[in-house]
Write a protein that holds these residues in place. Structure first.
Motif, PDB file in Angstrom:
ATOM      1  N   ALA A  51     -22.762  -5.752  10.377  1.00  0.00           N
ATOM      2  CA  ALA A  51     -21.492  -5.117  10.022  1.00  0.00           C
ATOM      3  C   ALA A  51     -21.605  -4.237   8.781  1.00  0.00           C
ATOM      4  CB  ALA A  51     -20.433  -6.201   9.799  1.00  0.00           C
ATOM      5  N   THR A 101     -23.246  -5.729   2.957  1.00  0.00           N
ATOM      6  CA  THR A 101     -24.028  -5.666   1.728  1.00  0.00           C
ATOM      7  C   THR A 101     -24.525  -7.054   1.349  1.00  0.00           C
ATOM      8  OG1 THR A 101     -22.662  -3.832   0.997  1.00  0.00           O
ATOM      9  CG2 THR A 101     -23.912  -5.000  -0.715  1.00  0.00           C
ATOM     10  N   ARG A 161     -22.651 -14.103  -1.127  1.00  0.00           N
ATOM     11  CA  ARG A 161     -22.883 -14.264   0.315  1.00  0.00           C
ATOM     12  C   ARG A 161     -24.178 -15.017   0.581  1.00  0.00           C
ATOM     13  NH1 ARG A 161     -20.986  -8.069   1.766  1.00  0.00           N
ATOM     14  NH2 ARG A 161     -18.746  -8.451   1.524  1.00  0.00           N
ATOM     15  N   THR A 217     -17.239  -5.265  -0.537  1.00  0.00           N
ATOM     16  CA  THR A 217     -17.735  -4.931  -1.869  1.00  0.00           C
ATOM     17  C   THR A 217     -16.869  -3.843  -2.512  1.00  0.00           C
ATOM     18  OG1 THR A 217     -19.342  -3.529  -0.722  1.00  0.00           O
ATOM     19  CG2 THR A 217     -20.112  -5.661  -1.520  1.00  0.00           C
ATOM     20  N   ASP A 240     -17.279   2.313   1.577  1.00  0.00           N
ATOM     21  CA  ASP A 240     -18.682   2.699   1.725  1.00  0.00           C
ATOM     22  C   ASP A 240     -18.795   4.188   2.078  1.00  0.00           C
ATOM     23  OD1 ASP A 240     -18.222  -0.165   2.217  1.00  0.00           O
ATOM     24  OD2 ASP A 240     -20.372  -0.271   2.513  1.00  0.00           O
TER      25      ASP A 240
END
Ligand code: ARG
Length: 285
Positions: free
Chosen positions: A164, A167, A172, A227, A272
Motif C-alpha cells: 500500500a 512507509t 510499524r 505518515t 505522498d
C-alpha cells in the motif's frame, strides 16, 4: 455620483463572490491545485508489510524483489505507471478470499501504487502482488480497506501482506516485519491553484516557517493513519513535532482531502509525492 459608483462596485463584488462560491462548489474539481513537488518534506521508504511470524514469506518476497531489481523489471514496471504505458489490470475472482489465496491488503485510492480503473484494480503494488502470487503458485486476492486497517489485517493473518505504498516506520516495525524497500518517497504540500501563501517557498524550512505563521483556522488535509498525518499533526516516533498552531484533518483517502482543497474547505494537503501529482493531474484536467 460617488455613492452610486460605490453601490455598483458592491454589486459587482457580490456577483464576483457569488461566482467564486459557485466555482468552489463545483464537484468536478474545476479550479485545480498546485503541488509543491520539488520541496520534499520527509524522506520515506516504501516496503511490503508481513506478519512477524511469517519469515518464509518475507524471504520469498525479498528473493523475488531482488531478482526484479537485478533484471531491471521492477524499474520498468514502476516507470510504466509514470509514463502511462502500464496495461496491467486485475479483478478478484471471488467476493471473498478462498482458502490458500495470496491475500493483499491495500487501500486502493493511492495512484500510481493502487487505484481503480472502473471496476478493475491496477497500480504498481497490485502488479507486483500478482507477480509474487504467481511465483508462489497462488491466486491473488486484493482486500481493499481503510489504510489504518492494513497492519491489523496482516497481524491477524486476515491478509498475507500489506502492499500500500506503505512507509517503513519504527512504530510499524513493532507490529509487522517489512520486506526490502522498493521505492523512495516523500510528503509534499499541495494548495489550491492561485493561492500565493507558499509562493515564495523554496525549501522545507520555508514551508514550515509559513505554516508556523498560520492560525487555528488553517486546515491541513491528510489521509488517516499515514505518515502525512504524522508529519502534520506530530508524531514523536516518526520524528516530527507537527504544527500545533493549525488543524490537521484526517480523511479516509488522500483524494477526498484533495477534493476538499479544491472546494475551498481546507487550506492545504500533505500527501505522498507521486499520489499528489497523479491526483492533481486528474483534478486539473
Ligand atoms: N506512505 C504513507 C504511509 O505509509 C501513505 C500510504 C497510503 N497508502 C495508501 N494505499 N492509501 O503512511
Amino acid at each position: 455620483m460617488k455613492k452610486i459608483l460605490a453601490v455598483a462596485a458592491a454589486v459587482t463584488m457580490s456577483l464576483a463572490m457569488g461566482s467564486l462560491v459557485a466555482c468552489g462548489n463545483n464537484p468536478t474539481g474545476k479550479g485545480g491545485v498546485e503541488v509543491y513537488e520539488s520541496i520534499e518534506l520527509t524522506e520515506e521508504t516504501y516496503a511490503f508489510a508481513i506478519n512477524k511470524e511469517n519469515d518464509a514469506l518475507t524471504e520469498s518476497v525479498n528473493e523475488i524483489l531482488s531478482e526484479m531489481i537485478a533484471d531491471g523489471s521492477l524499474e520498468s514496471l514502476v516507470n510504466s505507471y509514470f509514463d502511462g504505458t502500464a496495461t496491467f489490470t486485475y479483478e478478484n475472482k471471488t467476493s471473498s478470499p478462498a482458502e490458500g489465496d495470496f491475500v493483499v491488503a491495500t487501500n486502493a485510492y493511492f495512484p500510481p501504487f493502487e487505484y481503480y480503473e472502473g471496476n478493475q484494480l491496477t497500480g504498481i503494488d497490485i502488479e507486483i502482488g500478482s507477480i509474487i502470487a504467481n511465483k508462489l503458485g497462488k491466486t491473488l486476492y486484493v482486500a481493499d480497506m481503510d489504510f489504518d486497517a492494513i497492519i491489523p489485517a496482516v497481524m491477524t493473518n486476515q491478509a498475507d501482506i500489506g502492499m500500500a505504498g506503505m512507509t517503513v516506520t519504527d512504530t510499524r516495525l513493532e507490529s509487522v516485519d517489512f520486506a526490502m524497500g522498493y521505492y523512495s518517497s516523500a510528503q509534499v504540500l499541495t494548495v489550491k491553484k492561485g493561492d500565493t501563501t507558499f509562493a515564495d517557498c523554496k525549501t522545507v524550512a520555508d514551508v514550515e516557517a509559513v505554516i508556523a505563521q498560520q492560525t487555528a483556522s488553517f486546515i491541513i488535509g491528510t489521509q488517516n493513519g499515514t505518515t502525512g498525518y504524522m508529519y502534520s499533526a506530530g508524531d514523536a516516533d516518526f520524528g516530527y513535532d507537527g504544527f500545533k498552531n493549525v488543524q490537521t484533518k484526517g480523511y479516509p483517502t488522500g483524494a477526498l482531502a484533495m477534493q476538499d482543497l479544491v472546494n475551498g474547505r481546507i487550506n492545504a494537503v500533505i500527501l505522498d509525492k507521486q499520489p499528489s501529482l497523479m491526483i492533481a493531474k486528474n483534478l486539473n484536467k
